[in-house]
Design an enzyme around this catalytic site. Structure first.
Site, short mmCIF file in Angstrom:
data_model
loop_
_atom_site.label_atom_id
_atom_site.label_comp_id
_atom_site.label_asym_id
_atom_site.label_seq_id
_atom_site.Cartn_x
_atom_site.Cartn_y
_atom_site.Cartn_z
N SER A 142 37.12 45.69 56.98
CA SER A 142 37.07 45.69 55.48
C SER A 142 37.91 44.71 54.93
O SER A 142 38.87 44.13 55.40
CB SER A 142 37.40 47.27 55.03
OG SER A 142 37.50 47.31 53.87
N TYR A 155 43.10 54.49 56.17
CA TYR A 155 41.85 53.54 56.08
C TYR A 155 42.53 52.02 56.17
O TYR A 155 41.75 51.12 56.93
CB TYR A 155 41.11 53.70 54.86
CG TYR A 155 39.79 52.97 54.88
CD1 TYR A 155 38.58 53.25 55.64
CD2 TYR A 155 39.60 51.74 54.10
CE1 TYR A 155 37.54 52.50 55.53
CE2 TYR A 155 38.29 51.04 54.22
CZ TYR A 155 37.27 51.39 55.03
OH TYR A 155 36.14 50.71 54.91
#
Length: 266
Positions: A142, A155
């Site tokens: 990401s 995350y």
């Protein structure tokens, strides 16, 4: 971009980018193995592929469990005899809270899916590809694997780790004819971004979406298909000299650091 005669294995294939990738591989001729914990979603993806004339197998699995990972690899080989492309994609967003308040159990869960799940996929698929003498792996990180996202410590940590795993594996298997790359999507119009919008502002999640999109140079969220196209390219023979790299697909968000202007060059 011709995948006729090839087999593509996709984790997290029940929804979002994983589903788009499964359909994209299949429409280009690949046989696809869809792996997901959500049986209904995974079966729906394989149903779409079959409706379009493709060949697909669904395997229910928890990517954090070694036995499940070994099983999805075994079933792929039992059905199709090889794994040419592996999109190691399954991941979760976790919750939103500052690091000093983040729930420990949630942290462990995010790391288990996003890091251990990717590791186990590499652990069990790479030997297959090494034995074949060829293969292409794409992991999903990401933009949060490149920069901080306040309120998402688990995350962010997990997605940084995926980039490290990718680079390490790429160096280990390059001489065996296997390539390993990683994609770093920005905000994509899938369930995950809308879940984050709702967590950030339960009373008005749409306002979060408006604010996020205003900071993206192209002025919108990306689509699952746009990320899938990058994955498919990196898995193709056109990318034969590309390994160990991370590739951003974020509408220019990282490049500009969110400093969007209305200047237009004509």
């Amino acid at each position: 971009m011709n995948f006729h005669g090839k087999v593509a294995l996709i984790t997290g294939g029940g929804n979002g980018i994983g589903r788009a990738a499964a359909i994209g591989f299949a429409t280009r001729g690949a046989k696809v193995v869809v792996v997901d914990r959500d049986e209904a979603a995974g079966e729906a993806t394989t149903g779409i592929v079959r409706q379009q004339g493709g060949d697909a197998l669904f395997v229910a699995a928890d990517v954090t469990q070694s036995a499940d990972v070994r099983n999805y690899v075994k079933l792929a080989l039992d059905r199709y005899g090889k794994i040419d492309c592996f999109y190691n994609n399954a991941g979760i967003e976790g919750s939103v809270a500052p690091t000093y308040q983040y729930d420990e159990e949630m942290f462990d869960r995010v790391m288990a899916v996003n890091v251990k799940g990717v590791f186990l996929g590499l652990r069990h698929v790479l030997p297959v590809m090494i034995a074949q003498g060829h293969g292409a792996v794409v992991n999903t990180s990401s933009v949060a694997g490149l920069v901080a996202t306040p309120g998402m410590p688990a995350y962010v940590a997990s997605k940084h780790a995926v980039i490290g795993l990718t680079k390490t594996a790429a160096g280990e298997v390059a001489r065996a004819g296997v390539r390993v790359n990683v994609v770093c999507p920005g905000p994509i119009d899938t369930r995950m971004i809308h879940s984050l919008e709702a967590m950030l502002n339960p009373d008005d999640p749409a306002s979060v979406g408006t604010r996020y999109q205003s900071n993206i140079p192209i002025g919108r969220y990306g689509t699952a298909e746009e990320v899938a196209n990058l994955v498919i390219f990196l898995s193709s023979d056109l990318a034969s000299n590309i390994t160990g790299g991370h590739y951003v697909c974020d509408g220019g968000r990282i490049a500009t650091g969110g400093a969007v202007t209305n200047t237009v060059v004509r």
